[in-house]
Design a protein around this motif. Structure first.
Motif, PDB file in Angstrom:
ATOM      1  N   GLU A   1       0.842  -1.186   0.000  1.00  0.00           N
ATOM      2  CA  GLU A   1       0.000   0.000   0.000  1.00  0.00           C
ATOM      3  C   GLU A   1       0.887   1.249   0.000  1.00  0.00           C
ATOM      4  N   ARG A   2       0.346   2.314  -0.556  1.00  0.00           N
ATOM      5  CA  ARG A   2       1.056   3.597  -0.475  1.00  0.00           C
ATOM      6  C   ARG A   2       1.076   4.052   0.975  1.00  0.00           C
ATOM      7  N   GLU A   3       2.210   4.562   1.418  1.00  0.00           N
ATOM      8  CA  GLU A   3       2.335   5.017   2.808  1.00  0.00           C
ATOM      9  C   GLU A   3       2.908   6.424   2.851  1.00  0.00           C
ATOM     10  N   ALA A   4       2.553   7.118   3.927  1.00  0.00           N
ATOM     11  CA  ALA A   4       3.063   8.474   4.124  1.00  0.00           C
ATOM     12  C   ALA A   4       4.483   8.419   4.662  1.00  0.00           C
ATOM     13  N   VAL A   5       5.286   9.361   4.223  1.00  0.00           N
ATOM     14  CA  VAL A   5       6.679   9.444   4.658  1.00  0.00           C
ATOM     15  C   VAL A   5       6.904  10.660   5.549  1.00  0.00           C
ATOM     16  N   ALA A   6       6.441  11.821   5.079  1.00  0.00           N
ATOM     17  CA  ALA A   6       6.667  13.067   5.807  1.00  0.00           C
ATOM     18  C   ALA A   6       5.703  14.115   5.287  1.00  0.00           C
ATOM     19  N   CYS A   7       5.462  15.122   6.108  1.00  0.00           N
ATOM     20  CA  CYS A   7       4.645  16.241   5.656  1.00  0.00           C
ATOM     21  C   CYS A   7       5.142  17.512   6.307  1.00  0.00           C
ATOM     22  N   ILE A   8       4.734  18.641   5.732  1.00  0.00           N
ATOM     23  CA  ILE A   8       5.156  19.942   6.239  1.00  0.00           C
ATOM     24  C   ILE A   8       4.014  20.918   6.085  1.00  0.00           C
ATOM     25  N   TYR A   9       3.839  21.769   7.099  1.00  0.00           N
ATOM     26  CA  TYR A   9       2.786  22.779   7.043  1.00  0.00           C
ATOM     27  C   TYR A   9       3.025  23.740   5.867  1.00  0.00           C
ATOM     28  N   ALA A  10       1.955  24.379   5.426  1.00  0.00           N
ATOM     29  CA  ALA A  10       2.076  25.388   4.380  1.00  0.00           C
ATOM     30  C   ALA A  10       3.063  26.485   4.784  1.00  0.00           C
ATOM     31  N   SER A  11       3.065  26.813   6.061  1.00  0.00           N
ATOM     32  CA  SER A  11       3.974  27.848   6.563  1.00  0.00           C
ATOM     33  C   SER A  11       5.413  27.356   6.668  1.00  0.00           C
ATOM     34  N   GLY A  12       5.588  26.037   6.619  1.00  0.00           N
ATOM     35  CA  GLY A  12       6.915  25.464   6.816  1.00  0.00           C
ATOM     36  C   GLY A  12       7.315  25.348   8.269  1.00  0.00           C
ATOM     37  N   ARG A  13       6.410  25.658   9.188  1.00  0.00           N
ATOM     38  CA  ARG A  13       6.783  25.761  10.599  1.00  0.00           C
ATOM     39  C   ARG A  13       6.699  24.447  11.357  1.00  0.00           C
ATOM     40  N   ARG A  14       6.098  23.432  10.746  1.00  0.00           N
ATOM     41  CA  ARG A  14       6.003  22.148  11.459  1.00  0.00           C
ATOM     42  C   ARG A  14       6.079  21.019  10.447  1.00  0.00           C
ATOM     43  N   GLU A  15       6.673  19.925  10.917  1.00  0.00           N
ATOM     44  CA  GLU A  15       6.827  18.749  10.083  1.00  0.00           C
ATOM     45  C   GLU A  15       6.446  17.515  10.890  1.00  0.00           C
ATOM     46  N   TYR A  16       6.016  16.495  10.183  1.00  0.00           N
ATOM     47  CA  TYR A  16       5.775  15.195  10.795  1.00  0.00           C
ATOM     48  C   TYR A  16       6.458  14.140   9.923  1.00  0.00           C
ATOM     49  N   TYR A  17       6.907  13.072  10.573  1.00  0.00           N
ATOM     50  CA  TYR A  17       7.601  12.000   9.867  1.00  0.00           C
ATOM     51  C   TYR A  17       7.059  10.642  10.288  1.00  0.00           C
ATOM     52  N   ALA A  18       7.069   9.713   9.335  1.00  0.00           N
ATOM     53  CA  ALA A  18       6.813   8.324   9.685  1.00  0.00           C
ATOM     54  C   ALA A  18       7.941   7.842  10.588  1.00  0.00           C
ATOM     55  N   GLU A  19       7.608   6.961  11.515  1.00  0.00           N
ATOM     56  CA  GLU A  19       8.615   6.455  12.457  1.00  0.00           C
ATOM     57  C   GLU A  19       9.798   5.833  11.722  1.00  0.00           C
ATOM     58  N   SER A  20       9.541   5.197  10.610  1.00  0.00           N
ATOM     59  CA  SER A  20      10.592   4.473   9.895  1.00  0.00           C
ATOM     60  C   SER A  20      11.646   5.379   9.275  1.00  0.00           C
ATOM     61  N   VAL A  21      11.353   6.679   9.155  1.00  0.00           N
ATOM     62  CA  VAL A  21      12.313   7.582   8.507  1.00  0.00           C
ATOM     63  C   VAL A  21      12.795   8.689   9.431  1.00  0.00           C
ATOM     64  N   LYS A  22      12.269   8.753  10.630  1.00  0.00           N
ATOM     65  CA  LYS A  22      12.676   9.799  11.569  1.00  0.00           C
ATOM     66  C   LYS A  22      14.183   9.774  11.790  1.00  0.00           C
ATOM     67  N   GLY A  23      14.777  10.950  11.763  1.00  0.00           N
ATOM     68  CA  GLY A  23      16.215  11.062  11.983  1.00  0.00           C
ATOM     69  C   GLY A  23      17.041  10.830  10.735  1.00  0.00           C
ATOM     70  N   ARG A  24      16.399  10.354   9.662  1.00  0.00           N
ATOM     71  CA  ARG A  24      17.137  10.104   8.416  1.00  0.00           C
ATOM     72  C   ARG A  24      16.653  11.005   7.278  1.00  0.00           C
ATOM     73  N   PHE A  25      15.356  11.301   7.257  1.00  0.00           N
ATOM     74  CA  PHE A  25      14.778  12.102   6.184  1.00  0.00           C
ATOM     75  C   PHE A  25      14.407  13.491   6.710  1.00  0.00           C
TER      76      PHE A  25
END
Length: 123
Positions: free
Chosen positions: A44-68
């Motif tokens: 299945e397609r999975e989410a990797v990372a996202c960023i607010y329109a403002s650029g002020r916040r990001e979220y990452y999938a656990e599998s890529v945290k600290g690397r991406f």
């Protein structure tokens, strides 16, 4: 939502780095939260990372945290994904799209996906 164009993928050895790029030639995504998603063959397609329109916040999938690291340049209408410490399990087609950007990153219903860019990590 109109088309996006992804680029920057390639074949790298494990531990290598790549920087993915996303652009939208015909529309401005500066008002949208944006994300990177990936899909491996048979998965299945999975989410990797996202960023607010403002650029002020990001979220990452656990599998890529600290690397991406996701980033954006709203003046250039571009979105990027810096990928370091790549692993064979990161092998997938990578896509960018507007995102519901929160702890549980999701693509909105009826997302129009681009062609994607292939990332292949050799062991």
């Amino acid at each position: 939502q109109a088309q996006v164009t992804e680029s920057g993928g390639g074949l790298v050895p494990a531990g290598g780095s790549l920087r993915l790029h996303c652009s939208a030639p015909t529309w401005s995504f500066r008002d949208y939260d944006m994300g990177w998603f990936r899909q491996a063959p048979g998965m299945e397609r999975e989410a990797v990372a996202c960023i607010y329109a403002s650029g002020r916040r990001e979220y990452y999938a656990e599998s890529v945290k600290g690397r991406f690291t996701i980033s954006r340049d709203n003046t250039e209408n571009t979105l990027h994904l810096q990928m370091n410490g790549l692993k064979p399990e990161d092998t997938a087609m990578y896509y960018c799209a507007p995102a519901v950007c929160e702890q549980n990153i999701q693509a909105p219903a009826h997302t129009k996906w681009g062609q994607g860019t292939q990332v292949t990590v050799s062991s």
